[in-house]
Design an enzyme around this catalytic site. Structure first.
Site, PDB file in Angstrom:
ATOM      1  N   GLY A  68       0.792  -1.158  -0.106  1.00  0.00           N
ATOM      2  CA  GLY A  68       0.072   0.097  -0.041  1.00  0.00           C
ATOM      3  C   GLY A  68       0.763   1.154  -0.139  1.00  0.00           C
ATOM      4  N   TRP A  70       2.364   2.977  -2.380  1.00  0.00           N
ATOM      5  CA  TRP A  70       1.753   3.585  -3.601  1.00  0.00           C
ATOM      6  C   TRP A  70       0.446   4.299  -3.410  1.00  0.00           C
ATOM      7  CZ3 TRP A  70       3.880   2.618  -9.328  1.00  0.00           C
ATOM      8  CH2 TRP A  70       5.087   2.609  -9.350  1.00  0.00           C
ATOM      9  N   ASP A 104      -6.894 -11.597  -8.730  1.00  0.00           N
ATOM     10  CA  ASP A 104      -5.704 -12.119  -9.437  1.00  0.00           C
ATOM     11  C   ASP A 104      -5.739 -11.428 -10.733  1.00  0.00           C
ATOM     12  OD1 ASP A 104      -3.793 -13.402 -11.404  1.00  0.00           O
ATOM     13  OD2 ASP A 104      -3.539 -14.894  -9.718  1.00  0.00           O
ATOM     14  N   ASP A 127       3.615  -1.393  -9.946  1.00  0.00           N
ATOM     15  CA  ASP A 127       4.960  -1.687  -9.272  1.00  0.00           C
ATOM     16  C   ASP A 127       5.088  -3.009  -9.371  1.00  0.00           C
ATOM     17  OD1 ASP A 127       7.480  -0.978  -8.497  1.00  0.00           O
ATOM     18  OD2 ASP A 127       7.051  -0.805  -6.317  1.00  0.00           O
ATOM     19  N   LYS A 167       6.711  -1.080 -14.340  1.00  0.00           N
ATOM     20  CA  LYS A 167       8.000  -1.358 -14.190  1.00  0.00           C
ATOM     21  C   LYS A 167       8.513  -2.557 -14.886  1.00  0.00           C
ATOM     22  CE  LYS A 167       9.167  -3.073 -10.160  1.00  0.00           C
ATOM     23  NZ  LYS A 167       9.526  -3.032  -8.698  1.00  0.00           N
TER      24      LYS A 167
END
EC number: 2.1.1.166
Length: 213
Positions: A68, A70, A104, A127, A167
């Site tokens: 959490g 971000w 998911d 991320d 990323k």
């Protein structure tokens, strides 16, 4: 006065080195002092400071949100306006102003699309990182597969001129194929490695600006 270095207990050499770096990491200490859930919060703070991606009133989808860090940054920027949908299969404690969705993102795409149906997203951030395999090339390819998944959601749910932050890990030729495939989808692509990223890390953030359609 010299900063104290924490000593670590007996463990394997590799885990000992990681633990030593972790407990003496200035961003870990700063996150604890400023009550961020992870040091990764400072990566997004740097990204947003440079690119001004998230603004009050925006609708943001975060993929891979736990624990959490971000989400805290985004919620602070939105400050009660807009909407933040934070998605992860792992448990994540509630944050004020954040919609936490546990599923998911790869295996439950239908459920997530149903959840965000009719929602016009201004920004998608991720991320996500793969589990380490020990192979530089394999990890890079796996990270690109995750980024491709993020772009799948962007293609279908991100509004025109919207932004994506995702990323990847450098180390494979797939990186160039993947980035080249994005040039027809976004007006501008930036590479960015925040100061909060560890120097030895191969992670790099792709800032995809101005979705073209």
């Amino acid at each position: 006065m010299k900063n104290k270095l924490h000593r670590v207990g007996r463990c394997t050499a590799s885990s000992s080195r990681w633990l030593y770096r972790h407990v003496n990491d200035p961003f870990v200490k700063k996150a604890k002092a400023e009550q961020y859930r992870s040091r990764a919060a400072y990566k997004l703070l740097e990204i947003d400071e440079k690119f001004n991606l998230i603004r009050k009133g925006f609708v943001v989808l975060e993929l891979g949100s736990a624990p959490g860090g971000w989400s805290q940054v985004i919620a602070d920027i939105l400050n009660g306006t807009g909407r933040l949908i934070a998605v992860d299969l792992a448990d994540m404690d509630p944050i004020s102003g954040v919609e936490v969705v546990k599923l998911d993102i790869e295996l439950q795409r239908k459920e997530l699309y149903e959840y965000i149906s009719g929602v016009e997203l201004d920004v998608i951030v991720s991320d996500l990182a793969p589990s380490a395999s020990g192979s530089r090339v394999t990890d890079s390819i796996s990270s690109i597969r995750l980024a491709e998944l993020v772009l799948h959601y962007a293609k279908n749910s991100l509004k025109k001129f919207g932004t994506v932050v995702t990323k990847i890990l450098r180390g494979s030729e797939d990186e160039y194929r993947f980035v080249n495939s994005l040039r027809k989808q976004f007006k501008k692509i930036e590479y960015f490695k925040p100061d909060a990223s560890r120097k030895a890390s191969r992670e790099i953030y792709l800032i995809l600006l101005g979705k073209l359609s």
